[in-house]
Design an enzyme around this catalytic site. Structure first.
Site, PDB file in Angstrom:
ATOM      1  N   HIS A 100       0.814  -1.221   0.000  1.00  0.00           N
ATOM      2  CA  HIS A 100       0.000   0.000   0.000  1.00  0.00           C
ATOM      3  C   HIS A 100       0.846   1.268   0.000  1.00  0.00           C
ATOM      4  O   HIS A 100       0.330   2.372  -0.109  1.00  0.00           O
ATOM      5  CB  HIS A 100      -0.980  -0.001   1.180  1.00  0.00           C
ATOM      6  CG  HIS A 100      -2.229   0.772   0.911  1.00  0.00           C
ATOM      7  ND1 HIS A 100      -2.210   2.105   0.553  1.00  0.00           N
ATOM      8  CD2 HIS A 100      -3.546   0.417   0.901  1.00  0.00           C
ATOM      9  CE1 HIS A 100      -3.446   2.535   0.364  1.00  0.00           C
ATOM     10  NE2 HIS A 100      -4.286   1.519   0.551  1.00  0.00           N
ATOM     11  N   ARG A 101       2.163   1.139   0.120  1.00  0.00           N
ATOM     12  CA  ARG A 101       2.974   2.335   0.032  1.00  0.00           C
ATOM     13  C   ARG A 101       2.923   2.906  -1.381  1.00  0.00           C
ATOM     14  O   ARG A 101       3.101   4.091  -1.589  1.00  0.00           O
ATOM     15  CB  ARG A 101       4.426   2.021   0.409  1.00  0.00           C
ATOM     16  CG  ARG A 101       4.603   1.721   1.896  1.00  0.00           C
ATOM     17  CD  ARG A 101       6.021   1.271   2.181  1.00  0.00           C
ATOM     18  NE  ARG A 101       6.364   0.059   1.448  1.00  0.00           N
ATOM     19  CZ  ARG A 101       7.560  -0.509   1.486  1.00  0.00           C
ATOM     20  NH1 ARG A 101       8.527   0.027   2.210  1.00  0.00           N
ATOM     21  NH2 ARG A 101       7.797  -1.603   0.813  1.00  0.00           N
TER      22      ARG A 101
END
Lengths: 482, 568
Positions: A455-456
């Site tokens: 999710h970065r």
């Protein structure tokens, strides 16, 4: 066989020797793997002069942090010429012959067969001339005795229960140089072949063992007693994980085993899997699932199956085509600060082989046609089976595909491999009752895919858009055959 | 081989004829007419008069043996010669002599065999046969003790043990059984077995034992074999310092045994002793273990057969002095450096096995009576096994086969040489191609080979100016091997990529000794890779390892002559 230039003149630092000597190694990895090197106390005691080179444990894959010496092709005293195989190393993926890039004489073997050493650690010494052989051996010996001395010499000399092998700070060099010293002391210190082997495995200094066998001989039982082994268990179990930080952590006593239980140590491959899985915990991941109508792709599969096309190839191709439209899902985040957009779409496919888990990589899956891709896949699987995959064939994936559908699994959740942005888990295609907009019921085949992403860099909307594209391709698969 | 009589004029340009037909007149030819007729090589076959396709080679005649046997035995072992007691007299009833005798009877010769010791010779009594019994035990016990392997197969076995005397009896019983069947086969064929040491008195004349009995024979074959070679300085007492002769009796299993020599014999015994619980130290004079094997195979073999077992080794050293255990002292072995001869080390072990090779046995043979001088103990012979005397001349009607001539010290090579000699004395010239004789080492897993090793092939290629290619296949990719959980193994093919000639094949892996024959037959028959690769192998079998090996070879496209179906 891949040749790795792995010799470097001391005192060159680890990281520089690795990056200069391993040109094929993708540079983004080197920073991450060099963190695995621990400071080696031995390097201070071992002041190697010029002309004596250390033979390093080479990095044979991006994920490799330690390697096991399968066998030394050359023995101490052998003359080596450039390009000759010297040692066979088992990495987490394959057995590799490792060649020398220098002429010279193998002066001393520091890490013996069956032992493990971290990447970059010296596993042997190479002398340029005969004269330097003795010198090199001296170094090897003095360093090993020094390290033995550092771990309480009095204790080692007298008591038959020295500290457990793992307590030695530099396990890879704790045993004396083989054959050169241990073989003969008149009447005293005679050890049988197996006793010597065990001593090496358990890092027991054979000179400190009191022989109780016939003629005062040191027997295997003596060595085991000295190593503190009560029951003859698998000797490999005592192998320390030498990647650990320099100060030894005396581990808490494990709960007693149930009677009849067995401890089977990890193979190198299993150790690599374990390490990667733990590492994956440092990445914030999330998962998005998507149901896909699979009637069309199943029909297509039936059509192209006789031409040697596998479902794996079909799915890989579909994924690759979808990734081409959504480059962010094919990206990765190595440093926590930036996106790394990969220049090619390489689909790694997880397969269970020989009790292990491998991820052969279909390179440029978006560019190859379906038939070439299927062909390529067959070759990769064949190579994986015979442990002949080259590093670039398993370490260059940018997206991973895992399919458990053939086992009847309807949906599952995959762990994101370190260094990649996303992984897709494919479930079985199953007949499902669906209602359409007009309220009519019908039965359609549906399969559930579930993507785990970092999710970065990949956000929910990105993944949803990617999955929508992917579903469209799978539901209208004609484009796959173009 | 009636075919040989109908030959038309032949091309003189046949390279390396393997068969030369001496005129097939009913009586021995006064002057040999050398008709070249059929070569082993493809190029030689363009003219094949019978329209045989080149895959059909003319070979040793092999009519139904049983038919011939009954005919010859009913006619009283062939027709009596004019003035000789026998057509063929063989000195030594080992495997070589036995093979020659059987073939001689088949050819209608009146045959006798002289044996001064026991029928069967070294192979049957003190060699290949009893050692295979011990190795069979070693293989089983290895399997039963390999927990990891058994577990992978889902098997559970409680502690496996053995009874030394039982194992020893098995070896001894096997030798007795084979010896009896050998004796019976010769008796039933009407071969006279003459007991006593055979001494050559002069041409075609042999004295049997110390008696006055003298027999004459038109042709004589020496097949006296060999004995274990013990280097000087080593005192063999038969108990703690032993040779293979003693070791096969398995009178005791030492805790620690040093094996001097790491060739076939040493390697096989290391397999037996470590399986029975001994620890082994190899002493090898050369710089590496297993000299004589293809280096790559040796390397792999060392990885599997030496390193993981309770074996260590010293290479580049001679055992200069070995003293048996006595007065409460262990066996001591003094080692010197093989090159500098300087003392290097002393070993103290429980037993020492001397496996440094074998020396020809020609004692009491009366070679001086016919002016033959041995060379390093071996009887000099030409390529047709005809004995050469001290002046370099052929001794008429005298042949020597097997270990005594030292060409290839293998039982089956001796037998093949014997058959070749019988072919010659019955009017058909024959030269044995030693490069087609396979060899095997029955360790677990086995090692086998035929033809040249890679270094030998490269040397030959250098000299003769051709290319050498190597193909390899792994047992890891073979279904049957994996089913047995025995994926460790390698097959290696050394060949000429220009014409597909097989130069050598080396196998290390499960049942390698049985697998080699496809390759050795191909070499013997001159079959090329481009032809044999189309042969079909049953699936799933270990033989597919070789199938894959041939298929993986890359032979340049050779325009092969059209092979037509042939009526034979």
């Amino acid at each position: 066989m891949a040749s790795s230039p792995f010799l470097s003149k001391t005192p060159i630092s680890f990281s520089s020797s690795i990056s200069t000597s391993l040109p094929w190694r993708p540079s983004p990895f080197s920073s991450s793997s060099s963190t695995a090197f621990r400071s080696n106390p031995r390097r201070r005691t071992l002041t190697v002069q010029s002309k004596i080179r250390e033979i390093f444990m080479p990095a044979l894959s991006s994920t490799m942090t330690e390697g096991k010496i399968v066998s030394w092709v050359k023995s101490e005293g052998d003359v080596l010429s450039k390009g000759e195989s010297v040692v066979v190393v088992e990495s987490d993926k394959a057995d590799m012959d490792v060649e020398t890039f220098y002429d010279g004489i193998l002066a001393a073997i520091v890490v013996g067969e069956g032992e493990t050493a971290p990447v970059g650690a010296a596993i042997g010494l190479l002398a340029e001339t005969e004269e330097e052989v003795a010198e090199a051996r001296e170094k090897a010996k003095s360093s090993s005795s020094a390290s033995a001395a550092s771990s309480s010499p009095a204790e080692a000399a007298v008591t038959p229960t020295p500290p457990p092998a793992t307590a030695t700070p530099a396990p890879a060099i704790a045993q004396p140089a083989p054959s050169a010293t241990a073989t003969y002391t008149p009447k005293k210190g005679v050890a049988t072949p197996f006793a010597k082997k065990l001593a090496k495995q358990h890092k027991v200094d054979i000179a400190s063992v009191v022989g109780t066998g016939p003629f005062g001989r040191i027997t295997p039982a003596d060595v085991e007693a000295a190593a503190g082994i009560v029951m003859p268990t698998k000797p490999v179990a005592a192998e320390p994980t030498s990647v650990a930080a320099a100060p030894p952590k005396p581990s808490a006593a494990p709960p007693p085993l149930l009677p009849g239980s067995t401890v089977v140590p990890f193979t190198t491959m299993q150790a690599a899997v374990s390490k990667n899985m733990v590492e994956s915990l440092s990445v914030p991941t999330f998962r998005v699932g998507y149901p896909i109508n699979s009637d069309a792709i199943d029909a297509l599969y039936e059509k192209v199956k006789p031409k040697g096309v596998t479902m794996t190839a079909l799915l890989a191709k579909a994924v690759a085509m979808a990734l081409a439209q959504h480059p962010v899902v094919n990206a990765s985040c190595k440093d926590g600060k930036s996106f790394l957009y990969n220049s090619s779409i390489n689909i790694a496919v997880a397969v269970a082989i020989n009790g292990g888990l491998m991820t052969p990589v279909l390179q440029d899956a978006d560019k190859l046609d379906l038939y070439l891709l299927s062909q390529k896949w067959k070759e990769l699987v064949e190579k994986a089976r015979s442990k002949q995959l080259q590093p670039h064939e398993y370490s260059t994936g940018t997206f991973t595909l895992s399919n458990l559908g053939m086992f009847g699994v309807d949906k599952f959740d995959a762990i994101l491999p370190p260094g990649q942005g996303a992984i897709m888990a494919v479930g079985a295609s199953q007949p499902t009752v669906v209602a359409d907009a007009d309220g009519f019921f019908s039965v359609k085949s549906k399969m559930l895919v579930n993507v785990t992403a970092d999710h970065r860099i990949v956000y929910g909307a990105d993944l949803a858009a990617f999955l929508k594209t992917f579903a469209k391709i799978v539901e209208n698969p004609e484009s796959l055959t173009l | 081989m009636q075919a040989s009589l109908s030959l038309p004029a032949l091309s003189p340009a046949v390279p390396r004829p393997s068969y030369v037909v001496q005129s097939a007149l009913p009586l021995p030819p006064s002057k040999p007419i050398n008709l070249r007729f059929c070569g082993l090589r493809r190029e030689a076959l363009g003219f094949s008069p019978l329209g045989r396709s080149d895959s059909h080679r003319v070979r040793l005649s092999a009519p139904s043996r049983s038919a011939t046997i009954s005919a010859s035995s009913s006619s009283g072992n062939g027709s009596p010669p004019k003035s000789f007691d026998y057509d063929l007299l063989i000195i030594g009833a080992g495997v070589g002599g036995h093979g020659a005798a059987l073939h001689a009877v088949e050819k209608g010769l009146k045959t006798a065999i002289v044996e001064g010791d026991v029928v069967g010779g070294t192979c049957v009594n003190r060699g290949c046969v009893p050692s295979k019994a011990l190795l069979a035990v070693s293989g089983r016990i290895r399997e039963l003790q390999n927990e990891h392997h058994l577990k992978a197969l889902g098997l559970q076995v409680s502690a496996a043990g053995y009874d030394r005397q039982g194992v020893a009896d098995h070896a001894n019983n096997l030798a007795t059984k084979i010896r009896n069947s050998l004796t019976n086969s010769m008796n039933s064929l009407g071969v006279d077995i003459l007991t006593g040491v055979g001494t050559i008195l002069g041409p075609q004349k042999v004295q049997i034992g110390s008696s006055d009995k003298v027999v004459t024979a038109k042709d004589i074959i020496i097949a006296t074999g060999s004995v274990p070679f013990v280097p000087k300085g080593i005192e063999v007492d038969g108990k703690t310092v032993i040779t293979s002769d003693h070791a096969l009796k398995l009178e005791f299993v030492p805790e620690w045994i040093a094996i001097v020599g790491s060739g076939y014999i040493g390697l096989e015994f290391s397999d037996v002793y470590t399986a029975l619980g001994s620890e082994v130290t190899f002493i090898e004079a050369l710089d590496q273990l297993m000299p004589g094997f293809d280096p790559e195979i040796g390397k792999l073999a060392q990885r599997v057969l030496i390193n993981p077992r309770k074996i260590d080794y010293q290479t580049g050293v001679f055992a200069s002095k070995i003293t048996p255990a006595k007065d409460g002292k262990p066996v001591t072995i003094e080692l010197i450096d093989a090159k500098t001869k300087e003392p290097k080390d002393t070993l103290e072990v429980d037993a020492a096995l001397i496996a440094t090779g074998r020396a020809p046995f020609t004692q009491g043979l009366g070679l001086e009576n016919i002016d033959v001088a041995t060379q390093r103990g071996f009887i000099p012979v030409d390529e047709r096994m005809r004995v050469i005397d001290a002046n370099g001349k052929l001794v008429p009607h005298l042949f020597c086969i097997g270990d005594a001539n030292g060409k290839m010290m293998l039982a089956h090579a001796a037998s093949a040489q014997g058959i070749s000699v019988v072919e010659q004395v019955t009017g058909r010239d024959h030269v044995l191609n030693h490069l087609s004789i396979p060899a095997a080492c029955f360790t677990h897993p086995e090692i086998s080979m035929v033809g040249l090793t890679e270094p030998q092939a490269r040397e030959k290629a250098e000299k003769e100016g051709f290319e050498v290619s190597i193909a390899k296949t792994s047992f890891k990719a073979n279904t049957k091997a994996l089913a047995e959980n025995e994926g460790e193994g390698l097959a290696k093919l050394i060949y000429r990529p220009d014409n597909g000639e097989i130069l050598g094949v080396h196998i290390f892996g499960l049942h390698a000794a049985d697998l080699i024959h496809e390759a050795s037959n191909a070499i013997a028959l001159g079959t090329r890779i481009q032809d044999i690769k189309f042969a079909v192998h049953a699936h799933p079998t270990l033989s597919e390892v070789l199938d894959e090996l041939f298929k993986s070879a890359k032979v340049a496209h050779v325009p092969s002559p059209v092979s037509e179906p042939v009526a034979v």
